[in-house]
Design a protein around this motif. Sequence first.
Motif, PDB file in Angstrom:
ATOM      1  N   VAL A 147     -22.311 -10.130  50.609  1.00 16.94           N
ATOM      2  CA  VAL A 147     -21.664  -9.097  49.784  1.00 16.94           C
ATOM      3  C   VAL A 147     -20.529  -8.440  50.558  1.00 16.94           C
ATOM      4  N   ASP A 148     -20.743  -8.199  51.844  1.00 11.45           N
ATOM      5  CA  ASP A 148     -19.746  -7.516  52.671  1.00 11.45           C
ATOM      6  C   ASP A 148     -18.595  -8.408  53.119  1.00 11.45           C
ATOM      7  N   SER A 149     -18.760  -9.711  53.072  1.00  9.86           N
ATOM      8  CA  SER A 149     -17.714 -10.599  53.580  1.00  9.86           C
ATOM      9  C   SER A 149     -16.694 -10.921  52.485  1.00  9.86           C
ATOM     10  N   PRO A 150     -15.454 -11.162  52.901  1.00  8.51           N
ATOM     11  CA  PRO A 150     -14.414 -11.475  51.923  1.00  8.51           C
ATOM     12  C   PRO A 150     -14.664 -12.832  51.267  1.00  8.51           C
ATOM     13  N   MET A 151     -14.114 -12.973  50.078  1.00 10.21           N
ATOM     14  CA  MET A 151     -14.173 -14.233  49.334  1.00 10.21           C
ATOM     15  C   MET A 151     -12.750 -14.630  48.971  1.00 10.21           C
ATOM     16  N   PRO A 152     -12.510 -15.920  48.791  1.00  9.89           N
ATOM     17  CA  PRO A 152     -11.204 -16.334  48.274  1.00  9.89           C
ATOM     18  C   PRO A 152     -10.943 -15.616  46.954  1.00  9.89           C
ATOM     19  N   GLY A 153      -9.719 -15.239  46.732  1.00  6.88           N
ATOM     20  CA  GLY A 153      -9.346 -14.567  45.493  1.00  6.88           C
ATOM     21  C   GLY A 153      -9.491 -13.062  45.505  1.00  6.88           C
ATOM     22  N   ASP A 154     -10.117 -12.501  46.538  1.00  7.14           N
ATOM     23  CA  ASP A 154     -10.288 -11.044  46.577  1.00  7.14           C
ATOM     24  C   ASP A 154      -8.952 -10.303  46.501  1.00  7.14           C
ATOM     25  N   ALA A 155      -7.930 -10.842  47.104  1.00  2.00           N
ATOM     26  CA  ALA A 155      -6.631 -10.162  47.143  1.00  2.00           C
ATOM     27  C   ALA A 155      -5.931 -10.145  45.783  1.00  2.00           C
ATOM     28  N   LEU A 156      -6.390 -10.937  44.839  1.00  2.00           N
ATOM     29  CA  LEU A 156      -5.730 -11.000  43.538  1.00  2.00           C
ATOM     30  C   LEU A 156      -5.952  -9.739  42.706  1.00  2.00           C
ATOM     31  N   ILE A 157      -7.047  -9.035  42.969  1.00  2.00           N
ATOM     32  CA  ILE A 157      -7.280  -7.719  42.355  1.00  2.00           C
ATOM     33  C   ILE A 157      -7.582  -6.784  43.521  1.00  2.00           C
TER      34      ILE A 157
END
Length: 187
Positions: free
Chosen positions: A21-31
């Motif tokens: 839950v705490d780690s970034p995922m691809p696509g996070d920067a899109l929103i």
Amino acid sequence: MSSKLSRALGLDQVRPTAAEVDSPMPGDALISRPDAVMDRAFTLRASPEDVWPWLVQLGKGRAGWYMTHRVERVVPRSRRASRIVDQRWQHLVVGSVIPDYGGRDETFTVAEIDPPHTLVHTSRRGRTDVTWAIAVAPLDPGSARVRLRLRMGPVRRKWLVAVAGEAIDLVTISWLAGGLRERVGPG
């Protein structure tokens, strides 16, 4: 909800770890500032390469949305998800548009794809931007961890998303995990 009912529906099998839950995922920067984030994760006894074709073909008018045989028995045959990997749905690229069940004209667009590990979809629902990211990582030989993250913003009725949206996502991803387990192997 009782733990027995939760287990029967498979809801306890899609819980991500705190680290996931705490780690970034691809696509996070899109929103950049989502009002809602829903994380799910599950393990399959299959390699990322074996899981990937099933994920790529998801969608309305494509392979459908996987559910277990037990659940699909109550769904009309014409609406049941595919139980095979179909080559006609294996060719996604950035910009591919996939029909979605969120409404008659709702779609997802592929924003990022890195087979067999990353698939990020985007959509716009009214004034709300949506991203749906799927990441597949190898575990021990022959197993894969599938992580999914849904992000939405802006959201007008945050309480509704927090209650109804969260419940719908939990059940949907639980059924997806169960359906994938039947298709690619026990998990």
